[in-house]
Write an enzyme that holds these catalytic residues in place. Sequence first.
Site, PDB file in Angstrom:
ATOM      1  N   GLY A 208      -0.119  15.217  11.879  1.00 52.14           N
ATOM      2  CA  GLY A 208       0.027  13.855  11.362  1.00 52.14           C
ATOM      3  C   GLY A 208       1.373  13.697  10.679  1.00 52.14           C
TER       4      GLY A 208
ATOM      5  N   GLY B   7       2.322  10.609   9.008  1.00 55.47           N
ATOM      6  CA  GLY B   7       2.346   9.435   8.147  1.00 55.47           C
ATOM      7  C   GLY B   7       2.861   9.803   6.763  1.00 55.47           C
TER       8      GLY B   7
ATOM      9  N   ARG C 172     -13.029  -7.044  -3.219  1.00 52.86           N
ATOM     10  CA  ARG C 172     -13.149  -7.021  -1.763  1.00 52.86           C
ATOM     11  C   ARG C 172     -14.583  -6.842  -1.270  1.00 52.86           C
ATOM     12  NH1 ARG C 172      -7.919  -3.207  -0.144  1.00 52.86           N
ATOM     13  NH2 ARG C 172      -6.367  -4.761  -0.696  1.00 52.86           N
TER      14      ARG C 172
ATOM     15  N   HIS D  89     -11.136  -1.650   7.246  1.00 47.04           N
ATOM     16  CA  HIS D  89      -9.745  -1.518   6.874  1.00 47.04           C
ATOM     17  C   HIS D  89      -9.358  -0.083   6.513  1.00 47.04           C
ATOM     18  CE1 HIS D  89      -5.886  -2.702   5.383  1.00 47.04           C
ATOM     19  NE2 HIS D  89      -6.163  -2.418   4.133  1.00 47.04           N
TER      20      HIS D  89
END
Lengths: 253, 639
Positions: free
Chosen positions: B41, B43, B331, B402
Amino acid sequence: MSETINLTLKVWRQADAGSEGRFVIYDMQGVSTHMSFLEMMDVLNERLIKKGEEPVAFDHDCREGICGMCSMFINGRAHGPMDATTTCQLHMRHFKDGETVVVEPWRAGPFPVIKDLVVDRSSFDRIMQAGGFISVNTGNAPDANATPVPKADADEAFAAAACIGCGACVAACKNASAMLFVSAKVSQFALLPQGQVERTDRVQAMVRQHDLEGFGGCTNTGACEAECPKEISISHIARMNREYLFSIAKGDK
Amino acid sequence: MATLDAKIPPGPLSDKWTKYRSTCKLVNPSNKRNIEVLIVGSGLAGASAAASLGELGYRVKVFCFQDSARRAHSIAAQGGINAAKNYQNDGDSVYRLFYDTIKGGDYRAREANVYRLAEVSASIIDQCVAQGVPFAREYGGLLSNRSFGGTQVQRTFYAAGQTGQQLLLGAYSALNRQVHLGNVQVFSRHEMLELVLVDGKARGIIARDLESGKIERHSGHAVVLASGGYGNVFFLSTNAMGSNVTASWKAHKKGAFFGNPCFTQIHPTCIPVSGDYQSKLTLMSESLRNDGRVWVPKAKGDKRHPAEIPDQERDYYLERRYPAFGNLVPRDVASRAAKQVCDEGRGVGQSGLAVYLDFRDSIKRLGEPVIRERYGNLFEMYEKITGENPYHIPMRIYPAVHYTMGGLWVDYNLMTTVPGLYALGECNFSDHGANRLGASALMQGLADGYFVLPYTIGEYLSGEIRNKPTSTDHPAFADAEKEVHERISRLMSVNGKQTVDDFHKRLGNIMWNYCGMARNEQGLTKAKNMVRELRAEFWKDVRVPGAAAGLNPELEKAGRVADFLELGELMIEDALTRKESCGGHFREESQTEEGEAKRNDDDFAYVGAWEYKGSETAPVLHKEELKFEEVHLTQRSYK
């Protein structure tokens, strides 16, 4: 506006880098105008798989216009007919019923085709590896507010840094030049105090790598700026040219 | 069998990390040169870890499935990154950031990890500015801040609506510098398909070169997963198309426990689904709820144009139910409320799965130019996607998956239950409990990669300096490679009638309907069987076109969906077991009289860490009790 349209797609198919490519025509019935262009390609692929044919390979990931993975030359324009829009954000309502849509990969020597619409853009990584950084190890940084940066400079640096590295500038350029891409990074760092120390070495290293990769020179046609989905300005190329001349004048390397 | 030892250092909360850093074991520079670390990964977590370990002198290999490390999904984060800088002189501190994060997570995160996160947050901002990240600034040249949900201070640093992009490009530039210096090698278009264990320790990975289809063996003294979250189990989410659970899932099957898999964040304001061809969902920033009013018609099935529905026939349900917070409830609360009105048949739009976010009153009060200045770019994005002008027609929005708070269980060192295997960023379970606050994901990814792992990995690697790198000829590599080959041939040879996406969409529907915003025993039990049946059907009827050699995106998807089909069942199992409501996990059986989420601290103040026992055997739950020494547990209310 009609909810669905019918299109004729002319898509570039190429098995791999070594094979000959050709256009294949697909009759695309019942395309919802609410779809994005890539969703239309998804539907095409689902239909092809169910018919026992191989789907069209194309690069894509975030589908929000920010990762820079999607490409596609659509009807002669990088990322299609809309300005400031990546292919993933292009929607089918911008096409007319009965239209023929030509879909090609980026065409540039330094971006060889891997398969169908997928090209190899690793040359962009190598340009960044040559000098697209500020040499600071983790843990060495002074307080973030120790050096104020004029807002105008920070905003201009941000506008350059917004480049998503998609390669549309190269695809649009008749010289296959990546000057807009390189200049965006050179410009970002040249505008910030943190980028000053390596300023001259950086521009030379990045331009050298750009040329080594086989990208062409800039002849100021402005096609890159017109096709850039993030509207990066060619004024950054002008700044890079000044940086480059300055670095030569200084006699570094 | 591994046991759950969180290895939290002793001493007062505020001294733990300082003491740890000063006393942890080190590896000297000449030994670092002989130690290889594999990172999966690229990111924020993966790139920052790779750069920092490269700087320290380790030899590092980074793997990413995209064509460049710069494209990892961190790039899409919009809002900002939190840090306890207190530049605004508004009372922020490390303790306050820690407290907000624990409370925002509905008291289901580990205190020591969260405190450390808050402690290192300020250094992240310093580091990024030094790298040339162009954060937003004030006219005086100093950094600008804004507010985010769940806090009363301004501690969020940002770069327009592209903060994730700028932070990732900063980490990518640090990574590139290490590539330039020869310390790091990047393998793009590579996907990890198996973890290699030797004597119970993580010693390597099997990866597929996605361009050639070649299966490769890579050996290392440690393996670091920074492979992101698993929101795409729902098919539709705000995640990138390629985001997947495969690396984590392979590790889970090799012994890494999976923590709190049912904790999923569903964001209330996304552009709704418009047709069955839809491939992903797009977020509309939470900030819009400052000036937009959320409503649906009072009557079921009212299909009139919104402008034709008079005020007395509209239900501003958030303002009605939560007068104290109105449209700005958190949320999880906003998402559940939207689902309820749509379930009642009062949803709007073609599908009936949307609610209005209406700016009519704000435009009347403030004028269109003010609204344009505040939200212009978001309004444009909305119009680009939907073809509707939100200045004149209310936005239609609906909740969407999300982020996943759950992930591989890690101890204080970020090591999983497999020795030598680490998990960073969204792919671990660690810091956000049952609900993540806005602008905290970027903070965690960079904290783990820049400032935590470089210290904690030394604890382990200091014991490895006498061990030569494991040869990739070791039988463990051959066995793992064989497993990968067999799985690929199995996928290619089913040759059924349904596409990978057909299965993925059906799985997404099951997960969304029964393990989404509201969950109950009956539905979850039903869903568990449905997922099992779907998985069996997948292996009988999936069609993967093309060949195993060369670029084959359908084969890549097939492998990922096969793993999602296994993960889905574990998520359901976890949701069934946690018979309380907390954060994003709402069990309908556990609610207050007013229909709000009701936590049960007596029975469920633990991290659920699941051990894999085989495809036909039920997983085993291990509990890490959460001990709260600093904060007092309270029930949240927004009325």
